[in-house]
Design a protein around this motif. Structure first.
Motif, PDB file in Angstrom:
ATOM      1  N   TYR A  48       0.798  -1.211   0.000  1.00 56.02           N
ATOM      2  CA  TYR A  48       0.000   0.000   0.000  1.00 56.02           C
ATOM      3  C   TYR A  48       0.837   1.270   0.000  1.00 56.02           C
ATOM      4  CZ  TYR A  48       1.117   0.103   4.976  1.00 56.02           C
ATOM      5  OH  TYR A  48       1.777   0.130   6.171  1.00 56.02           O
ATOM      6  N   SER A  49       0.163   2.325  -0.440  1.00 56.69           N
ATOM      7  CA  SER A  49       0.714   3.668  -0.395  1.00 56.69           C
ATOM      8  C   SER A  49      -0.356   4.552   0.243  1.00 56.69           C
ATOM      9  CB  SER A  49       1.038   4.145  -1.809  1.00 56.69           C
ATOM     10  OG  SER A  49       1.495   5.471  -1.792  1.00 56.69           O
ATOM     11  N   LEU A  50       0.038   5.361   1.204  1.00 58.63           N
ATOM     12  CA  LEU A  50      -0.897   6.186   1.963  1.00 58.63           C
ATOM     13  C   LEU A  50      -0.434   7.628   1.920  1.00 58.63           C
ATOM     14  CD1 LEU A  50      -3.331   6.186   3.993  1.00 58.63           C
ATOM     15  CD2 LEU A  50      -1.641   5.858   5.802  1.00 58.63           C
ATOM     16  N   LYS A  51      -1.358   8.560   1.654  1.00 57.86           N
ATOM     17  CA  LYS A  51      -0.990   9.972   1.650  1.00 57.86           C
ATOM     18  C   LYS A  51      -2.178  10.834   2.028  1.00 57.86           C
ATOM     19  CE  LYS A  51      -1.702  10.927  -3.279  1.00 57.86           C
ATOM     20  NZ  LYS A  51      -1.088  11.442  -4.493  1.00 57.86           N
ATOM     21  N   ALA A  52      -1.860  12.071   2.452  1.00 52.51           N
ATOM     22  CA  ALA A  52      -2.869  13.076   2.790  1.00 52.51           C
ATOM     23  C   ALA A  52      -2.616  14.309   1.938  1.00 52.51           C
ATOM     24  CB  ALA A  52      -2.793  13.434   4.270  1.00 52.51           C
ATOM     25  N   VAL A  53      -3.706  14.935   1.481  1.00 50.18           N
ATOM     26  CA  VAL A  53      -3.610  16.125   0.640  1.00 50.18           C
ATOM     27  C   VAL A  53      -4.580  17.171   1.171  1.00 50.18           C
ATOM     28  CG1 VAL A  53      -3.992  17.019  -1.693  1.00 50.18           C
ATOM     29  CG2 VAL A  53      -3.034  14.743  -1.386  1.00 50.18           C
ATOM     30  N   LEU A  54      -4.119  18.425   1.257  1.00 50.32           N
ATOM     31  CA  LEU A  54      -4.970  19.555   1.627  1.00 50.32           C
ATOM     32  C   LEU A  54      -5.222  20.376   0.378  1.00 50.32           C
ATOM     33  CD1 LEU A  54      -6.363  21.369   3.765  1.00 50.32           C
ATOM     34  CD2 LEU A  54      -4.169  22.542   4.017  1.00 50.32           C
ATOM     35  N   ASP A  55      -6.493  20.554   0.032  1.00 51.34           N
ATOM     36  CA  ASP A  55      -6.854  21.334  -1.147  1.00 51.34           C
ATOM     37  C   ASP A  55      -8.199  22.009  -0.888  1.00 51.34           C
ATOM     38  OD1 ASP A  55      -6.689  22.338  -3.788  1.00 51.34           O
ATOM     39  OD2 ASP A  55      -7.893  20.670  -4.534  1.00 51.34           O
ATOM     40  N   ASN A  56      -8.214  23.339  -1.002  1.00 48.52           N
ATOM     41  CA  ASN A  56      -9.451  24.102  -0.876  1.00 48.52           C
ATOM     42  C   ASN A  56     -10.191  23.805   0.431  1.00 48.52           C
ATOM     43  OD1 ASN A  56     -11.176  26.053  -1.854  1.00 48.52           O
ATOM     44  ND2 ASN A  56     -12.473  24.568  -2.924  1.00 48.52           N
ATOM     45  N   LYS A  57      -9.436  23.829   1.531  1.00 45.80           N
ATOM     46  CA  LYS A  57      -9.969  23.589   2.873  1.00 45.80           C
ATOM     47  C   LYS A  57     -10.628  22.217   3.022  1.00 45.80           C
ATOM     48  CE  LYS A  57     -10.150  28.238   4.388  1.00 45.80           C
ATOM     49  NZ  LYS A  57      -9.670  28.593   5.662  1.00 45.80           N
ATOM     50  N   GLN A  58     -10.107  21.241   2.273  1.00 42.17           N
ATOM     51  CA  GLN A  58     -10.530  19.859   2.407  1.00 42.17           C
ATOM     52  C   GLN A  58      -9.298  18.973   2.529  1.00 42.17           C
ATOM     53  OE1 GLN A  58     -12.884  18.905  -1.048  1.00 42.17           O
ATOM     54  NE2 GLN A  58     -14.774  19.547  -0.049  1.00 42.17           N
ATOM     55  N   VAL A  59      -9.334  18.043   3.470  1.00 40.32           N
ATOM     56  CA  VAL A  59      -8.261  17.070   3.622  1.00 40.32           C
ATOM     57  C   VAL A  59      -8.754  15.751   3.034  1.00 40.32           C
ATOM     58  CG1 VAL A  59      -6.873  15.737   5.246  1.00 40.32           C
ATOM     59  CG2 VAL A  59      -7.360  18.147   5.710  1.00 40.32           C
ATOM     60  N   THR A  60      -7.966  15.217   2.103  1.00 33.46           N
ATOM     61  CA  THR A  60      -8.282  13.924   1.510  1.00 33.46           C
ATOM     62  C   THR A  60      -7.193  12.937   1.907  1.00 33.46           C
ATOM     63  OG1 THR A  60      -9.317  15.020  -0.378  1.00 33.46           O
ATOM     64  CG2 THR A  60      -8.785  12.688  -0.627  1.00 33.46           C
ATOM     65  N   ILE A  61      -7.597  11.817   2.478  1.00 34.25           N
ATOM     66  CA  ILE A  61      -6.685  10.726   2.822  1.00 34.25           C
ATOM     67  C   ILE A  61      -6.884   9.649   1.754  1.00 34.25           C
ATOM     68  CG2 ILE A  61      -5.965   9.058   4.569  1.00 34.25           C
ATOM     69  CD1 ILE A  61      -5.805  11.936   5.600  1.00 34.25           C
ATOM     70  N   PHE A  62      -5.796   9.299   1.052  1.00 33.49           N
ATOM     71  CA  PHE A  62      -5.814   8.292  -0.016  1.00 33.49           C
ATOM     72  C   PHE A  62      -5.004   7.073   0.415  1.00 33.49           C
ATOM     73  CE2 PHE A  62      -5.834  12.300  -2.449  1.00 33.49           C
ATOM     74  CZ  PHE A  62      -6.879  12.085  -3.336  1.00 33.49           C
ATOM     75  N   CYS A  63      -5.461   5.917   0.038  1.00 28.11           N
ATOM     76  CA  CYS A  63      -4.666   4.711   0.180  1.00 28.11           C
ATOM     77  C   CYS A  63      -4.915   3.851  -1.053  1.00 28.11           C
ATOM     78  CB  CYS A  63      -5.048   3.928   1.435  1.00 28.11           C
ATOM     79  SG  CYS A  63      -3.940   2.521   1.733  1.00 28.11           S
ATOM     80  N   SER A  64      -3.829   3.346  -1.644  1.00 30.83           N
ATOM     81  CA  SER A  64      -3.971   2.430  -2.767  1.00 30.83           C
ATOM     82  C   SER A  64      -3.135   1.186  -2.496  1.00 30.83           C
ATOM     83  CB  SER A  64      -3.546   3.087  -4.078  1.00 30.83           C
ATOM     84  OG  SER A  64      -2.170   3.347  -4.074  1.00 30.83           O
ATOM     85  N   ASP A  65      -3.597   0.085  -3.030  1.00 28.55           N
ATOM     86  CA  ASP A  65      -2.923  -1.208  -2.868  1.00 28.55           C
ATOM     87  C   ASP A  65      -2.568  -1.700  -4.263  1.00 28.55           C
ATOM     88  OD1 ASP A  65      -2.124  -3.803  -2.414  1.00 28.55           O
ATOM     89  OD2 ASP A  65      -3.928  -4.396  -1.329  1.00 28.55           O
ATOM     90  N   SER A  66      -1.278  -1.762  -4.571  1.00 29.28           N
ATOM     91  CA  SER A  66      -0.846  -2.149  -5.912  1.00 29.28           C
ATOM     92  C   SER A  66      -0.950  -3.650  -6.159  1.00 29.28           C
ATOM     93  CB  SER A  66       0.578  -1.667  -6.186  1.00 29.28           C
ATOM     94  OG  SER A  66       1.486  -2.296  -5.320  1.00 29.28           O
ATOM     95  N   VAL A  67      -1.117  -4.451  -5.120  1.00 23.34           N
ATOM     96  CA  VAL A  67      -1.266  -5.890  -5.296  1.00 23.34           C
ATOM     97  C   VAL A  67      -2.695  -6.223  -5.732  1.00 23.34           C
ATOM     98  CG1 VAL A  67      -1.213  -8.138  -4.144  1.00 23.34           C
ATOM     99  CG2 VAL A  67       0.586  -6.470  -3.708  1.00 23.34           C
ATOM    100  N   THR A  68      -3.672  -5.616  -5.066  1.00 17.40           N
ATOM    101  CA  THR A  68      -5.076  -5.898  -5.389  1.00 17.40           C
ATOM    102  C   THR A  68      -5.673  -4.885  -6.364  1.00 17.40           C
ATOM    103  OG1 THR A  68      -5.899  -4.587  -3.535  1.00 17.40           O
ATOM    104  CG2 THR A  68      -5.474  -6.937  -3.125  1.00 17.40           C
ATOM    105  N   ASN A  69      -4.924  -3.813  -6.654  1.00 20.47           N
ATOM    106  CA  ASN A  69      -5.401  -2.725  -7.511  1.00 20.47           C
ATOM    107  C   ASN A  69      -6.676  -2.087  -6.975  1.00 20.47           C
ATOM    108  OD1 ASN A  69      -3.299  -2.831  -9.423  1.00 20.47           O
ATOM    109  ND2 ASN A  69      -4.274  -4.618 -10.351  1.00 20.47           N
ATOM    110  N   LYS A  70      -6.766  -1.959  -5.664  1.00 20.82           N
ATOM    111  CA  LYS A  70      -7.897  -1.310  -5.010  1.00 20.82           C
ATOM    112  C   LYS A  70      -7.410  -0.004  -4.396  1.00 20.82           C
ATOM    113  CE  LYS A  70     -10.706  -5.108  -4.911  1.00 20.82           C
ATOM    114  NZ  LYS A  70     -11.510  -5.135  -6.077  1.00 20.82           N
ATOM    115  N   SER A  71      -8.360   0.919  -4.226  1.00 20.31           N
ATOM    116  CA  SER A  71      -8.020   2.179  -3.575  1.00 20.31           C
ATOM    117  C   SER A  71      -9.178   2.624  -2.681  1.00 20.31           C
ATOM    118  CB  SER A  71      -7.686   3.256  -4.609  1.00 20.31           C
ATOM    119  OG  SER A  71      -8.796   3.509  -5.435  1.00 20.31           O
TER     120      SER A  71
END
Length: 136
Positions: A48-71
């Motif tokens: 997995y890869s996990l990251k947080a992004v702040l954009d336009n007063k919104q925080v988005t937490i993303f996680c993707s799994d390259s083995v299962t190709n799910k996010s």
């Protein structure tokens, strides 16, 4: 990184899970010795890869799994946290520098549970809904 035979959440300390075959081979050999020579094979179940992004007063937490190709992702706004920018800084520090544990859903469409333990002792637990449309 999570292996198929792993049942419980354990802190991994990596925000990005990578695996090379020599590490798996060494782990398998050590487990084989501990199990009285009985052969144990581990299969990489998640990377997995996990990251947080702040954009336009919104925080988005993303996680993707390259083995299962799910996010998975979740979006927080000022309705969730009064001071979203300071909260983002704290979340980002936990994700970037803390210890991470993921509990992957047992079925498609289920939520991914992510615990981020901050270096200073605080902890976040995120429940990220499936986001198979928008992988990063």
């Amino acid at each position: 990184m999570a292996y198929q035979d792993q049942d419980e959440m354990g802190y991994g300390g990596q925000q990005q899970g990578y695996c090379n075959n020599s590490n798996i081979d060494n782990q398998n050999q050590n487990q084989n010795q501990q199990n009285g020579g009985k052969k144990v094979n581990k299969v990489l179940a998640h990377q997995y890869s996990l990251k947080a992004v702040l954009d336009n007063k919104q925080v988005t937490i993303f996680c993707s799994d390259s083995v299962t190709n799910k996010s998975w992702k979740i979006v927080y706004t000022e309705n969730d946290y009064q001071d979203i920018e300071n909260e983002y800084k704290s979340m980002k520090a936990a994700i970037d520098y803390g210890q991470i544990a993921c509990k992957f859903p047992e079925y498609d469409g289920g939520n991914l549970i992510v615990k981020c333990q901050q270096p200073n002792g605080g902890e976040y637990e995120f429940s990220l809904p499936s986001d198979d449309v928008d992988s990063f």
